[in-house]
Design a protein around this motif. Structure first.
Motif, PDB file in Angstrom:
ATOM      1  N   ALA A 196      86.198   3.188  44.201  1.00 38.33           N
ATOM      2  CA  ALA A 196      86.233   3.798  42.879  1.00 38.33           C
ATOM      3  C   ALA A 196      87.275   3.146  41.966  1.00 38.33           C
ATOM      4  CB  ALA A 196      86.533   5.293  43.004  1.00 38.33           C
ATOM      5  N   ASP A 197      88.381   2.727  42.561  1.00 40.79           N
ATOM      6  CA  ASP A 197      89.468   2.137  41.770  1.00 40.79           C
ATOM      7  C   ASP A 197      90.203   1.121  42.639  1.00 40.79           C
ATOM      8  OD1 ASP A 197      91.283   1.579  39.815  1.00 40.79           O
ATOM      9  OD2 ASP A 197      92.403   3.461  39.984  1.00 40.79           O
ATOM     10  N   ARG A 199      84.397  -3.575  35.382  1.00 36.73           N
ATOM     11  CA  ARG A 199      83.995  -2.511  34.447  1.00 36.73           C
ATOM     12  C   ARG A 199      82.489  -2.306  34.489  1.00 36.73           C
ATOM     13  NH1 ARG A 199      83.132   1.418  33.107  1.00 36.73           N
ATOM     14  NH2 ARG A 199      83.419   2.561  31.161  1.00 36.73           N
ATOM     15  N   SER A 224      80.705  -2.825  36.958  1.00 36.13           N
ATOM     16  CA  SER A 224      80.389  -2.292  38.289  1.00 36.13           C
ATOM     17  C   SER A 224      80.763  -0.822  38.411  1.00 36.13           C
ATOM     18  CB  SER A 224      81.121  -3.103  39.369  1.00 36.13           C
ATOM     19  OG  SER A 224      80.717  -4.454  39.342  1.00 36.13           O
ATOM     20  N   GLY A 225      81.267  -0.230  37.321  1.00 39.88           N
ATOM     21  CA  GLY A 225      81.562   1.199  37.318  1.00 39.88           C
ATOM     22  C   GLY A 225      83.012   1.562  37.507  1.00 39.88           C
ATOM     23  N   GLU A 277      86.827   2.173  36.412  1.00 35.20           N
ATOM     24  CA  GLU A 277      87.470   2.591  35.164  1.00 35.20           C
ATOM     25  C   GLU A 277      88.613   1.634  34.800  1.00 35.20           C
ATOM     26  OE1 GLU A 277      86.685   4.878  32.968  1.00 35.20           O
ATOM     27  OE2 GLU A 277      84.901   5.415  34.110  1.00 35.20           O
TER      28      GLU A 277
END
Length: 398
Positions: free
Chosen positions: A97-98, A180, A182-183, A185
């Protein structure tokens, strides 16, 4: 007799090991600090599991954790192993996610390498990032990276090594855009802001040092030793091949009087660059014949350990012969000789250097590699650098 449970006051004022029961105890290091421990037995083996520092973790918090791990133990699992599994799963989810910048670099590279020469194995795409950006912000999560962090990474080389810094910031921008899309944040504009902070800089490219073409016969004559470096430089001068192509030249690439260089050793973008043919003059064929004595692993000019002779080795030899020039600069010497002597048409001279001639449409129609016309040119150049041309003039004037 059952031991009384620990109270919050005892936890605060007590010292040493303070037991709460059911495997939980507090190990006090001082009056104000300690560590919660959960002791359990699994398959006859006693283990101790830390539950956090006191007083940051309260007695109620420690009991809640202990009860949770007790439940895991009753299910037949090892609480410590299960905690490691959960932490690893959490790390994987956080990275997805990050991700950290270092993880994002690898993810982006994996997505891009299909379009890079040799799938990027040479490391040129990654090098500016790995050398200057990752060491500073590699540990940071993409969402937490501020323009000042990128500025901090590249400021030391922005003026001293500007071309490298430009590559680094361009590739950092590619990484941010890829993540970015690729989703993740993160904001690609962060890189633009960092570049703005770095400021304007007008880089003046330094031209490659090149020997005067009039000195080439003397330089060629000085490369008279039968070793890999001297022969490699002679072959480079006679063929005008780029350093990587010449140093990696193999005997099985020679067919008659033509050298076939595979696309992977030619300069250019993946999917665009093609195999290239170079006509060999009698002097170039003589170099190949002399190189037979050094044959090892199929290379015309083998290195000390493996592969072809190194760039460092040939640069060192050339510097002794002509401190004012470089091995790559002989291509400039050749091109200037063509200009000054009107030795060949522009297209022929540029093709001899494996330069792209014309725009995309023109190249779509003009597909010849001008091999026969280049053979005439390379023979004339060979005659010049070997002194054969002046010998012919002397004979005519005799």
């Amino acid at each position: 007799m059952a031991r009384n449970k620990l109270t919050a006051l005892q936890a605060k004022n007590g010292n040493g090991k303070l037991f709460d029961g059911a495997g939980l105890y507090l190990q006090k290091r001082s009056a104000t600090s300690g560590r919660w421990i959960y002791r359990y037995t699994l398959q006859g083996r006693s283990r101790e599991m830390g539950l956090g520092p006191f007083p940051a973790v309260t007695l109620a918090d420690a009991r809640k954790q202990r009860d949770g791990w007790e439940s895991i133990l009753r299910s037949g699992k090892d609480p410590m192993a299960e905690r490691e599994r959960q932490e690893e799963a959490a790390r994987i989810e956080a990275s997805r996610a990050d991700p950290t910048f270092a993880e994002a670099v690898q993810t982006t590279f994996e997505a891009k390498k299909g379009g890079l020469r040799g799938e990027g194995k040479a490391g040129r795409w990654l090098s500016p990032i790995n050398l200057y950006v990752t060491p500073v912000i590699g540990h940071m999560r993409m969402s937490a990276i501020h323009q000042s962090d990128i500025h901090r990474a590249l400021k030391p080389i922005w003026r001293k090594k500007h071309p490298t810094a430009e590559k680094a910031i361009q590739r950092t921008s590619i990484i941010f855009r890829h993540m970015r899309l690729s989703g993740v944040e993160c904001d690609p504009f962060t890189v633009d802001m960092a570049k703005h902070m770095l400021g304007e800089y007008q880089h003046k490219p330094q031209k490659t040092r090149a020997s005067d073409w009039r000195d080439m016969p003397e330089i060629f004559a000085a490369l008279n030793r039968d070793d890999a470096s001297h022969l490699c430089l002679r072959f480079k001068i006679l063929t005008m091949g780029r350093s990587a192509a010449v140093r990696g030249a193999r005997f099985d690439e020679i067919e008659g009087d033509v050298w076939h260089i595979p696309a992977e050793r030619m300069k250019g973008r993946e999917g665009v660059v093609q195999d290239f043919r170079i006509p060999l003059s009698p002097a170039a064929l003589e170099v190949i014949e002399r190189a037979e004595a050094w044959r090892r692993g199929g290379f015309l000019f083998p290195g000390q350990t493996r592969g072809g002779v190194s760039d460092v080795a040939i640069n060192k030899v050339f510097k002794k012969v002509d401190p004012n020039g470089t091995p790559h600069g002989v291509r400039t010497s050749f091109r200037t000789w063509v200009q000054d002597t009107d030795a060949a048409h522009f297209d022929v001279a540029e093709t001899a250097l494996a330069h792209i001639v014309g725009n995309k449409v023109e190249r779509a129609y003009a597909r010849s590699d001008l091999l026969d016309r280049r053979r005439i040119l390379m023979n004339a150049w060979s005659d010049f650098v070997t002194g054969a041309a002046s010998q012919v003039v002397q004979l005519r004037n005799a």
